[in-house]
Design a protein around this motif. Structure first.
Motif, PDB file in Angstrom:
ATOM      1  N   GLU A  45     121.225  42.909  47.751  1.00  0.00           N
ATOM      2  CA  GLU A  45     122.106  43.671  46.867  1.00  0.00           C
ATOM      3  C   GLU A  45     121.707  43.448  45.404  1.00  0.00           C
ATOM      4  N   GLU A  46     121.427  42.190  45.072  1.00  0.00           N
ATOM      5  CA  GLU A  46     121.016  41.877  43.700  1.00  0.00           C
ATOM      6  C   GLU A  46     119.724  42.598  43.341  1.00  0.00           C
ATOM      7  N   ALA A  47     118.730  42.503  44.221  1.00  0.00           N
ATOM      8  CA  ALA A  47     117.435  43.124  43.945  1.00  0.00           C
ATOM      9  C   ALA A  47     117.535  44.643  43.885  1.00  0.00           C
ATOM     10  N   SER A  48     118.427  45.211  44.686  1.00  0.00           N
ATOM     11  CA  SER A  48     118.540  46.671  44.738  1.00  0.00           C
ATOM     12  C   SER A  48     119.077  47.255  43.442  1.00  0.00           C
ATOM     13  N   SER A  49     119.787  46.451  42.655  1.00  0.00           N
ATOM     14  CA  SER A  49     120.318  46.949  41.388  1.00  0.00           C
ATOM     15  C   SER A  49     119.222  47.150  40.357  1.00  0.00           C
ATOM     16  N   ALA A  50     118.065  46.503  40.565  1.00  0.00           N
ATOM     17  CA  ALA A  50     116.956  46.618  39.622  1.00  0.00           C
ATOM     18  C   ALA A  50     115.784  47.402  40.174  1.00  0.00           C
ATOM     19  N   ASP A  51     115.682  47.511  41.501  1.00  0.00           N
ATOM     20  CA  ASP A  51     114.520  48.170  42.105  1.00  0.00           C
ATOM     21  C   ASP A  51     114.979  49.087  43.231  1.00  0.00           C
ATOM     22  N   PRO A  52     114.725  50.398  43.088  1.00  0.00           N
ATOM     23  CA  PRO A  52     115.213  51.362  44.086  1.00  0.00           C
ATOM     24  C   PRO A  52     114.708  51.108  45.500  1.00  0.00           C
ATOM     25  N   LYS A  53     113.540  50.498  45.661  1.00  0.00           N
ATOM     26  CA  LYS A  53     113.018  50.338  47.020  1.00  0.00           C
ATOM     27  C   LYS A  53     113.873  49.396  47.859  1.00  0.00           C
ATOM     28  N   PHE A  54     114.544  48.450  47.205  1.00  0.00           N
ATOM     29  CA  PHE A  54     115.441  47.574  47.951  1.00  0.00           C
ATOM     30  C   PHE A  54     116.762  48.285  48.256  1.00  0.00           C
ATOM     31  N   ALA A  55     117.176  49.176  47.358  1.00  0.00           N
ATOM     32  CA  ALA A  55     118.357  49.986  47.642  1.00  0.00           C
ATOM     33  C   ALA A  55     118.125  50.868  48.863  1.00  0.00           C
ATOM     34  N   VAL A  56     116.897  51.344  49.036  1.00  0.00           N
ATOM     35  CA  VAL A  56     116.570  52.194  50.180  1.00  0.00           C
ATOM     36  C   VAL A  56     116.731  51.428  51.489  1.00  0.00           C
ATOM     37  N   ILE A  57     116.394  50.150  51.500  1.00  0.00           N
ATOM     38  CA  ILE A  57     116.549  49.332  52.707  1.00  0.00           C
ATOM     39  C   ILE A  57     118.023  49.277  53.117  1.00  0.00           C
ATOM     40  N   LEU A  58     118.901  49.054  52.137  1.00  0.00           N
ATOM     41  CA  LEU A  58     120.328  49.019  52.432  1.00  0.00           C
ATOM     42  C   LEU A  58     120.823  50.391  52.882  1.00  0.00           C
ATOM     43  N   GLU A  59     120.355  51.431  52.223  1.00  0.00           N
ATOM     44  CA  GLU A  59     120.768  52.787  52.589  1.00  0.00           C
ATOM     45  C   GLU A  59     120.335  53.121  54.016  1.00  0.00           C
ATOM     46  N   ASP A  60     119.153  52.654  54.397  1.00  0.00           N
ATOM     47  CA  ASP A  60     118.648  52.932  55.740  1.00  0.00           C
ATOM     48  C   ASP A  60     119.502  52.239  56.798  1.00  0.00           C
ATOM     49  N   LEU A  61     119.901  50.993  56.530  1.00  0.00           N
ATOM     50  CA  LEU A  61     120.775  50.287  57.463  1.00  0.00           C
ATOM     51  C   LEU A  61     122.130  50.987  57.578  1.00  0.00           C
ATOM     52  N   ARG A  62     122.663  51.396  56.430  1.00  0.00           N
ATOM     53  CA  ARG A  62     123.955  52.079  56.450  1.00  0.00           C
ATOM     54  C   ARG A  62     123.872  53.411  57.177  1.00  0.00           C
ATOM     55  N   ARG A  63     122.766  54.118  56.980  1.00  0.00           N
ATOM     56  CA  ARG A  63     122.602  55.411  57.654  1.00  0.00           C
ATOM     57  C   ARG A  63     122.519  55.224  59.168  1.00  0.00           C
ATOM     58  N   THR A  64     121.802  54.198  59.602  1.00  0.00           N
ATOM     59  CA  THR A  64     121.710  53.916  61.036  1.00  0.00           C
ATOM     60  C   THR A  64     123.089  53.623  61.616  1.00  0.00           C
ATOM     61  N   HIS A  65     123.860  52.796  60.917  1.00  0.00           N
ATOM     62  CA  HIS A  65     125.201  52.438  61.358  1.00  0.00           C
ATOM     63  C   HIS A  65     126.078  53.680  61.462  1.00  0.00           C
ATOM     64  N   THR A  66     126.075  54.485  60.407  1.00  0.00           N
ATOM     65  CA  THR A  66     126.929  55.671  60.361  1.00  0.00           C
ATOM     66  C   THR A  66     126.548  56.684  61.426  1.00  0.00           C
ATOM     67  N   GLU A  67     125.258  56.888  61.637  1.00  0.00           N
ATOM     68  CA  GLU A  67     124.817  57.868  62.635  1.00  0.00           C
ATOM     69  C   GLU A  67     125.255  57.465  64.042  1.00  0.00           C
ATOM     70  N   ARG A  68     125.160  56.167  64.351  1.00  0.00           N
ATOM     71  CA  ARG A  68     125.561  55.721  65.689  1.00  0.00           C
ATOM     72  C   ARG A  68     127.062  55.867  65.899  1.00  0.00           C
ATOM     73  N   VAL A  69     127.840  55.556  64.870  1.00  0.00           N
ATOM     74  CA  VAL A  69     129.292  55.705  64.999  1.00  0.00           C
ATOM     75  C   VAL A  69     129.667  57.185  65.085  1.00  0.00           C
ATOM     76  N   SER A  70     128.993  58.026  64.305  1.00  0.00           N
ATOM     77  CA  SER A  70     129.264  59.465  64.357  1.00  0.00           C
ATOM     78  C   SER A  70     128.998  60.019  65.754  1.00  0.00           C
ATOM     79  N   GLU A  71     127.912  59.587  66.383  1.00  0.00           N
ATOM     80  CA  GLU A  71     127.610  60.027  67.751  1.00  0.00           C
ATOM     81  C   GLU A  71     128.701  59.567  68.720  1.00  0.00           C
ATOM     82  N   HIS A  72     129.187  58.358  68.528  1.00  0.00           N
ATOM     83  CA  HIS A  72     130.252  57.817  69.383  1.00  0.00           C
ATOM     84  C   HIS A  72     131.527  58.640  69.235  1.00  0.00           C
ATOM     85  N   ILE A  73     131.877  58.985  68.001  1.00  0.00           N
ATOM     86  CA  ILE A  73     133.068  59.797  67.756  1.00  0.00           C
ATOM     87  C   ILE A  73     132.915  61.179  68.390  1.00  0.00           C
TER      88      ILE A  73
END
Length: 240
Positions: free
Chosen positions: A115-143
């Motif tokens: 989280e700290e690194a992502s505030s200064a470098d977009p490539k680390f923010a992308v890692i977090l976004e990718d994890l969140r997208r995976t989580h959201t997509e799986r829950v959306s499929e379940h719903i």
């Protein structure tokens, strides 16, 4: 297409692989203690018991070293989002929430560094976004599957609902100050009750699901450990 992340140089000998693995392990401890900004390559060399130059043999920059360190936990977080097939909706939600809390607890300090690194470098923010997208997509499929069987109202947007539910679980895990000594099953149950209420599931469905979940607690009771090896690289889509 995801960009290939900068993981440093790949060693060709067993000794080189052991040295690199030792550097990554040492880096994790240093990053967690000092944070990303305050960590120096020399700190990692000292923690690993090697010369300063040895670190640069495998990693040209601190960014590469953090990316390689993150690689250890991404699969553990992703695996925590998987739920067993053929179970009722409450049991699936309880197992998913419990596994997510386990994985986040095991990797909370490194997640803070990301989280700290992502505030200064977009490539680390992308890692977090990718994890969140995976989580959201799986829950959306379940719903969507629950809507198809009539358990959940058809007028709920699966994507928006999944985004809200996943944000709740992630926010809870991030702000869980007593996570080390906390009641993980109890926390998972509380989150699942909120989850069920948001989806409008019946009290009967909720009760039956918790009874099934209590019968299978031993299958998800161990915190997820950082992965020794990873089958696929972290996503740095859009980082270049």
């Amino acid at each position: 297409m995801s960009a290939q992340p900068d993981l440093g140089r790949s060693p060709v000998t067993d000794r080189g692989r052991r040295t690199r693995a030792g550097l990554v392990s040492a880096a994790r401890g240093v990053f967690e203690e000092k944070g990303f900004a305050a960590t120096r390559m020399g700190d990692v060399a000292q923690a690993a018991g090697v010369s300063h130059g040895t670190v640069y043999t495998y990693f040209e920059t601190k960014d590469e070293l953090l990316t390689a360190t993150i690689q250890q936990i991404v699969d553990a977080i992703r695996e925590s989002m998987r739920t067993p097939d053929g179970t009722d909706p409450i049991q699936r939600a309880w197992v998913a929430n419990r596994r997510y809390l386990d994985a986040y607890t095991a990797n909370a300090e490194l997640m803070r560094v990301i989280e700290e690194a992502s505030s200064a470098d977009p490539k680390f923010a992308v890692i977090l976004e990718d994890l969140r997208r995976t989580h959201t997509e799986r829950v959306s499929e379940h719903i969507s599957r629950m809507q198809a069987t009539g358990l959940v109202a058809a007028d709920l947007d699966p994507d928006d609902t999944a985004l809200a539910l996943c944000a709740m679980v992630e926010g809870y895990a991030r702000n869980w100050t007593n996570r080390v000594v906390a009641d993980l099953p109890g926390a998972a149950e509380s989150l699942t009750r909120l989850w069920a209420n948001a989806l409008g599931l019946s009290a009967e469905t909720l009760q039956a699901g918790f009874e099934n979940s209590n019968a299978t607690q031993h299958d998800v009771s161990k915190p997820a450990a950082p992965a020794e090896s990873v089958s696929a690289p972290v996503s740095l889509e859009g980082s270049r």
